[in-house]
Design an enzyme around this catalytic site. Structure first.
Site, PDB file in Angstrom:
ATOM      1  N   GLY A   6      12.578  67.072  32.991  1.00 48.23           N
ATOM      2  CA  GLY A   6      11.398  67.235  33.836  1.00 48.23           C
ATOM      3  C   GLY A   6      10.410  68.196  33.221  1.00 48.23           C
TER       4      GLY A   6
ATOM      5  N   ARG B   2       5.277  68.831  33.249  1.00 43.98           N
ATOM      6  CA  ARG B   2       4.341  69.755  33.918  1.00 43.98           C
ATOM      7  C   ARG B   2       5.160  70.844  34.627  1.00 43.98           C
ATOM      8  NH1 ARG B   2       4.502  65.125  37.153  1.00 43.98           N
ATOM      9  NH2 ARG B   2       5.479  65.568  39.155  1.00 43.98           N
TER      10      ARG B   2
ATOM     11  N   SER C 273      17.034  77.398  43.220  1.00 43.90           N
ATOM     12  CA  SER C 273      15.940  77.804  44.107  1.00 43.90           C
ATOM     13  C   SER C 273      16.410  78.976  44.957  1.00 43.90           C
ATOM     14  CB  SER C 273      15.561  76.649  45.031  1.00 43.90           C
ATOM     15  OG  SER C 273      14.778  77.129  46.112  1.00 43.90           O
TER      16      SER C 273
ATOM     17  N   TYR D 287      16.949  69.732  50.754  1.00 37.66           N
ATOM     18  CA  TYR D 287      16.608  70.341  49.465  1.00 37.66           C
ATOM     19  C   TYR D 287      17.477  71.584  49.231  1.00 37.66           C
ATOM     20  CZ  TYR D 287      13.792  72.857  45.969  1.00 37.66           C
ATOM     21  OH  TYR D 287      13.368  73.534  44.851  1.00 37.66           O
TER      22      TYR D 287
ATOM     23  N   THR E 152      20.862  70.714  48.120  1.00 30.71           N
ATOM     24  CA  THR E 152      20.983  70.301  46.714  1.00 30.71           C
ATOM     25  C   THR E 152      21.004  71.529  45.805  1.00 30.71           C
ATOM     26  OG1 THR E 152      18.579  70.041  46.258  1.00 30.71           O
ATOM     27  CG2 THR E 152      19.766  68.121  47.135  1.00 30.71           C
TER      28      THR E 152
ATOM     29  N   ILE F  40       6.557  79.267  43.267  1.00 29.22           N
ATOM     30  CA  ILE F  40       5.908  79.241  41.967  1.00 29.22           C
ATOM     31  C   ILE F  40       4.766  78.226  42.033  1.00 29.22           C
ATOM     32  CG2 ILE F  40       6.253  78.894  39.488  1.00 29.22           C
ATOM     33  CD1 ILE F  40       7.989  81.189  40.718  1.00 29.22           C
TER      34      ILE F  40
HETATM   35  P1  NDP Z   1       6.658  69.667  39.473  1.00 26.63           P
HETATM   36  O1  NDP Z   1       6.696  68.575  40.475  1.00 26.63           O
HETATM   37  O2  NDP Z   1       5.416  70.430  39.253  1.00 26.63           O
HETATM   38  O3  NDP Z   1       7.154  69.087  38.062  1.00 26.63           O
HETATM   39  C1  NDP Z   1       8.334  68.350  38.033  1.00 26.63           C
HETATM   40  C2  NDP Z   1       8.610  67.854  36.641  1.00 26.63           C
HETATM   41  O4  NDP Z   1       9.837  67.122  36.676  1.00 26.63           O
HETATM   42  C3  NDP Z   1       7.562  66.895  36.122  1.00 26.63           C
HETATM   43  O5  NDP Z   1       7.520  66.999  34.722  1.00 26.63           O
HETATM   44  C4  NDP Z   1       8.111  65.540  36.541  1.00 26.63           C
HETATM   45  O6  NDP Z   1       7.620  64.488  35.724  1.00 26.63           O
HETATM   46  C5  NDP Z   1       9.604  65.765  36.346  1.00 26.63           C
HETATM   47  N1  NDP Z   1      10.427  64.926  37.203  1.00 26.63           N
HETATM   48  C6  NDP Z   1      10.311  64.720  38.538  1.00 26.63           C
HETATM   49  N2  NDP Z   1      11.234  63.835  38.943  1.00 26.63           N
HETATM   50  C7  NDP Z   1      11.947  63.497  37.836  1.00 26.63           C
HETATM   51  C8  NDP Z   1      13.014  62.616  37.598  1.00 26.63           C
HETATM   52  N3  NDP Z   1      13.538  61.869  38.571  1.00 26.63           N
HETATM   53  N4  NDP Z   1      13.487  62.503  36.340  1.00 26.63           N
HETATM   54  C9  NDP Z   1      12.950  63.224  35.324  1.00 26.63           C
HETATM   55  N5  NDP Z   1      11.943  64.063  35.480  1.00 26.63           N
HETATM   56  C10 NDP Z   1      11.442  64.195  36.732  1.00 26.63           C
HETATM   57  O7  NDP Z   1       7.862  70.648  39.887  1.00 26.63           O
HETATM   58  P2  NDP Z   1       8.074  72.226  39.661  1.00 26.63           P
HETATM   59  O8  NDP Z   1       7.713  72.591  38.280  1.00 26.63           O
HETATM   60  O9  NDP Z   1       7.468  72.933  40.803  1.00 26.63           O
HETATM   61  O10 NDP Z   1       9.662  72.338  39.847  1.00 26.63           O
HETATM   62  C11 NDP Z   1      10.554  72.290  38.764  1.00 26.63           C
HETATM   63  C12 NDP Z   1      11.935  72.708  39.249  1.00 26.63           C
HETATM   64  O11 NDP Z   1      11.864  74.004  39.820  1.00 26.63           O
HETATM   65  C13 NDP Z   1      12.527  71.804  40.315  1.00 26.63           C
HETATM   66  O12 NDP Z   1      13.932  71.695  40.112  1.00 26.63           O
HETATM   67  C14 NDP Z   1      12.244  72.550  41.597  1.00 26.63           C
HETATM   68  O13 NDP Z   1      13.160  72.229  42.608  1.00 26.63           O
HETATM   69  C15 NDP Z   1      12.431  73.978  41.117  1.00 26.63           C
HETATM   70  N6  NDP Z   1      11.762  74.978  41.961  1.00 26.63           N
HETATM   71  C16 NDP Z   1      10.391  74.997  42.079  1.00 26.63           C
HETATM   72  C17 NDP Z   1       9.783  75.949  42.876  1.00 26.63           C
HETATM   73  C18 NDP Z   1       8.300  76.038  43.059  1.00 26.63           C
HETATM   74  O14 NDP Z   1       7.861  76.821  43.912  1.00 26.63           O
HETATM   75  N7  NDP Z   1       7.495  75.308  42.304  1.00 26.63           N
HETATM   76  C19 NDP Z   1      10.601  76.930  43.617  1.00 26.63           C
HETATM   77  C20 NDP Z   1      12.017  76.826  43.397  1.00 26.63           C
HETATM   78  C21 NDP Z   1      12.555  75.872  42.592  1.00 26.63           C
HETATM   79  P3  NDP Z   1       7.581  62.945  36.278  1.00 26.63           P
HETATM   80  O15 NDP Z   1       6.786  62.970  37.536  1.00 26.63           O
HETATM   81  O16 NDP Z   1       7.006  62.144  35.180  1.00 26.63           O
HETATM   82  O17 NDP Z   1       9.006  62.573  36.444  1.00 26.63           O
END
Ligand code: NDP
Length: 247
Positions: free
Chosen positions: A13, A16, A142, A156, A159, A189
């Site tokens: 992932g 972004r 998280s 969530y 998980t 974040i």
């Molecule tokens: P974003 O939605 O901004 O980015 C998610 C990234 O993961 C993208 O690159 C997306 O690309 C990819 N992605 C999503 N689904 C899949 C999939 N099924 N397979 C492969 N890649 C995937 O998320 P964040 O950066 O905010 O979050 C990243 C991690 O941090 C997550 O695990 C989230 O739970 C965790 N987190 C985030 C917080 C926050 O406040 N932002 C707080 C706590 C934890 P694409 O769409 O092309 O798949």
């Protein structure tokens, strides 16, 4: 002690948000970084270009974390590019879809189970035999696996509790190879999944002692530290990075 020169890294992932920030910083510290994505090929390729134009090394592979076969195929491509080994795995891909119990669709529950838990398990299962000694597995959990501070986030949060459980078990499974396994637990974040805007964000910020959202680059600094030789004795830990929200 902090250099990642010559390390082979996979960030799931990574097109972004937090994953992209990790990919950039790990490449800056000397690693070659593979990123996966499920839909946003253009974003992933743009990030690869950005890393390479800054003098780093990266490549992108499609691998939907919620699809075990796609993960297997994607990991096989990554390992082939790396010559059959990996040093550092950052299990970052994840989604959050809110819903109160009684109102949440079963499909939404399943989707979060598939991506946030099964995706972490299947990516790690497919890579662990190829991981070199002294490797690192960093799972992005998280703060919701410490406290569930708002309604509508139970599935969530479940998980991310599961991710913390896998971390602790794998820390024991892999210790003989000096592969450490830790969970990074971000608070709020600022990413496209969690934008810093509107009334909801204002309410969240009021709960954070530092009074602001964290930046993906700040989480990446912690991930890069855990990935480095300097962090060799940190194992099986859940490390909060939340601006003091749960203090
Ligand atoms: P974003 O939605 O901004 O980015 C998610 C990234 O993961 C993208 O690159 C997306 O690309 C990819 N992605 C999503 N689904 C899949 C999939 N099924 N397979 C492969 N890649 C995937 O998320 P964040 O950066 O905010 O979050 C990243 C991690 O941090 C997550 O695990 C989230 O739970 C965790 N987190 C985030 C917080 C926050 O406040 N932002 C707080 C706590 C934890 P694409 O769409 O092309 O798949």
């Amino acid at each position: 002690l902090f250099s990642l020169d010559g390390k082979a890294v996979l960030v799931t992932g990574g097109s972004r948000g937090i994953g992209a920030a990790c990919a950039k910083l790990l490449a800056e510290r000397g690693a070659t970084v593979a990123i996966t994505y499920s839909k946003t090929a253009e974003r992933a390729e743009a990030l690869v270009e950005e890393i390479e134009s800054a003098g780093g090394s990266a490549f992108a592979v499609a691998a939907d974390a919620g699809d075990a076969e796609a993960v297997k195929a994607g990991v096989a491509r990554v390992l082939e590019r790396f010559g059959g080994y990996l040093d550092i795995l950052v299990n970052n891909a994840g989604i959050a879809e809110p819903g109160l119990i009684g109102e949440q669709d079963a499909a939404i529950f399943e989707r979060q189970m598939n991506i946030n838990i099964r995706g972490v398990w299947s990516t790690t299962s497919a890579t662990v035999a190829s991981m070199r000694d002294d490797g690192r597995i960093i799972n992005i959990g998280s703060f919701f696996s410490e406290r569930v501070t708002v309604p509508g986030i139970s599935a969530y949060a479940m998980t991310k509790h599961a991710v913390a459980g896998l971390t602790k078990g794998w820390a024991r499974d892999l210790a003989a190879r000096r592969i450490t396994v830790n969970t990074v637990e971000p608070g709020s974040i600022e990413t496209e999944a969690n934008p810093d805007e509107g009334a909801r964000a204002a309410m969240v910020k009021a709960m954070i002692p530092l009074g602001r959202y964290g930046q993906p680059a700040e989480v990446a600094e912690l991930v890069a530290f855990l990935a480095s030789r300097a962090a060799g004795y940190i194992n099986g830990a859940q490390i909060l990075i939340d601006g003091g929200m749960l203090a």
